[in-house]
Write an enzyme that holds these catalytic residues in place. Sequence first.
Site, short mmCIF file in Angstrom:
data_model
loop_
_atom_site.label_atom_id
_atom_site.label_comp_id
_atom_site.label_asym_id
_atom_site.label_seq_id
_atom_site.Cartn_x
_atom_site.Cartn_y
_atom_site.Cartn_z
CD1 TRP A 1 0.59 0.12 3.18
CD2 TRP A 1 -1.13 1.18 3.19
NE1 TRP A 1 0.67 0.86 4.27
CE2 TRP A 1 -0.52 1.65 4.44
CE3 TRP A 1 -2.40 2.19 3.21
CZ2 TRP A 1 -0.63 2.68 5.50
CZ3 TRP A 1 -2.58 2.84 4.43
CH2 TRP A 1 -1.75 3.21 5.51
CG ASP A 2 4.62 1.01 2.11
OD1 ASP A 2 3.80 0.15 2.40
OD2 ASP A 2 5.32 1.60 3.25
CD GLU B 1 1.10 -3.04 9.43
OE1 GLU B 1 1.02 -3.38 8.33
OE2 GLU B 1 2.10 -2.67 10.14
CE LYS C 1 3.49 -0.05 12.18
NZ LYS C 1 3.79 -1.21 11.24
CD GLN C 2 0.87 2.69 9.75
OE1 GLN C 2 2.10 2.83 9.71
NE2 GLN C 2 0.20 1.85 9.25
#
Length: 766
Positions: free
Chosen positions: A381-382, A511, A579-580
Amino acid sequence: MAGCLQVRVLCLLFCITHQYVAADIRMSIKEVNDRTNVSISILSNKQPRSFTTRGQGHSDSDSRHAKYVTMIHGNTQKRIKYTERPYPAFLNPDVTVFTTEQLPDAMSMPTIGNGHVATVVHSDTMYLGGLYNGYNVTSHRARLQSTSSISITGFSFDVDTRKYSLDVGRGMYIERYTSDFVTIELKMYAHQVLFSLLVTEISVINGLAGSVHLNLSHNLGPPSDDTDISNTTVIGDARLYMGYIKEPEYHAKDKMPFIIISSIVPDVMTVAAGESVRRVFITSVDFTSYLAAEYFQLGLDFFLNDMLESTHEQVWEQHNWQKGRIDVGGNNNLSRINYAAMYYLLSEIPEKDQVEPFFGISPGGLAHGALNKDYEGHVFWDQETWMFPPMLLLYSDKGKKIVKTRVRNHAAAKQYAQQRGYQGAMYPWEIAFSGLNVCPSTACSKYEQHITGDIAFAFKQYIMMTRDSDFIENEGGADVITDIASFWMSRMTYNKSEDRYEIHEVMPPDEYHYPVNNSVYTNSVAKISLLLPKYALSLVNKTADPKFEENAKKTYIPFNDTGKWHPEFDGYTQDTTVKQADVVLLGFPLMENISTDVRKNDLNIYEKATPGGPAMTWGMFAVGWLELNDTSKAEAAFKKQFQNVIPPFYTWSEEPGGRGARNFLTGIGGYLQSLMFGYGGFRIFEDRLQFDPTLPPDTSTFNITGVDYLGGYFDFSFDTKYMTINQTKSAMDEMKIVVPSTGQAQTLDIGVIVQYQRCKAALMLV
């Protein structure tokens, strides 16, 4: 040139006697020559195989500065009149050339690449795009010994100054050693036209009364654990390496061959008194022997006629920087970070269509990806969520190359969906050569399914920016879009009591939590995927299955109506660590219709719940706070990203302080989005390209050159009070600027600059 002819003959014999060449990269000699000429023809005012002139960029007055130099490759020498190509006038070397007198650690060295071949400067490793070794989830980039890694390790004279530079304006790494009477330069670059080539060139101007001697070191490193070399041959001034990967990803037919042709490197380079010389070392790497040999010969031809470096520089100047760039006034350090970020991303995308397919961009780029490091060079996905948007805004052709990597893997995605028991096309979380699942994490490969929606959203952004009907109708776009929608239809669960569609047992971008039900991000990209066929197919006068839209309208998006905020998933409670960036992505890039209060609540709740996170997280918080005009919080989040920037060459790490993956292109992509979509305020809609500029911290001006919208190019300049727009290339039809706050609408003319007080406005077709 007898040695080069022998190289070609040996390569031909290799191809005849070895048949493990995948069908999609097999070519004939004629096709190679045709493609070669097409690639070279991108150089304006230059015939493909004419070597009598130096190319563009030199006025008559430049001839006064011409000098004679001896061009050397092995035992071949040619004396020519040399004129240095001037630095691009629109670039400022103070912010495009990063110079240091002390090299950083090996992991912080810059990368050179062209989307086909890449290396970390002075490392013992180079990688070929698409060459992976290892079965199934052990697949990783296949290490090749770096025949291009050449260093000067000793001098026969006292060196007074040593300087090491990354010149992103010209796309090359340079070392410069000087004394009172001797000047030496070592240059390294991945050629942007002859895409199989890594080039190292050493130039010496010897003003001494005697010869100078340079000790050279060739950093091949240990033999690769990923390849079997079947043939090593020295012919003339070149050495050939022919081999295969050891273990294909899934199928025996994919046991890919490779060939390396490289110049022989002597232990000592000697330059006589009063001489000026340039010696080149060429590495040509490819899947096919035809191409490796052809481009090695072309590289030598170009070099001996003083075209090798200039043609490479010309692409960086005219096709990259002149076309699109970001400039800020009053902050040179920020400018350097910006140019470095753009350079590293641009180095990942081939300039022209190549013989073998473009495999996509991994988090660490093509120069990284060893086993158990830097995500093994896998694509996930990056690429779509983080690296694609800044490239799309300035270079729609490069954006198209990225989305077409997913079209190429459409059949594999359909196969994967079938394996998992679903309809349509389901893209694995991580892919490499085959397009099938290679994710080493069982949890991620099983649950992190939002990747399929991320790809659909990237297709939507591309189509909104270009309205490329040919891509939709004739290049596989429509098939991918409808098959992704079909996948989500089969993936959803209907909740009869609530009359809604839900998605159970997934892993969100956060995640830390899995499996969960109704990830707000996953459900949102699924909804976007279901709505996309109607919009995309309408552009080619076709009709989508109405069930897609019906399901989209009933797709459940978790929302806490009491507190006015979005739970990350069913059962999420505030202050639970994440996480993000996850929920905050709803506002941007997904651009869900969220009220100001809800957007503010989401930002506050999840900023507190995100103690760390990879680099791109803070860019998204910066974008969110800028939407709410909270420039103080935006600046704090924006500057957090600099913890991941490593001087002197402005590489990026995944985590602050150099930890995690290198050179972390995902963070670079998130950072560029915080500039372009955050401080630039750009938003892509079906009917317009909106912008709402704010000056980045500690700057006086902010310019974005070459926004690429609907076929037209637009230059934007912002200062403390005003904004100007200049259309420099025609779009698909007449364009206008619309200012909603005043009701102003003005049709644009090519080359006529318009100015407004800084505000929210939009580009639209007339």
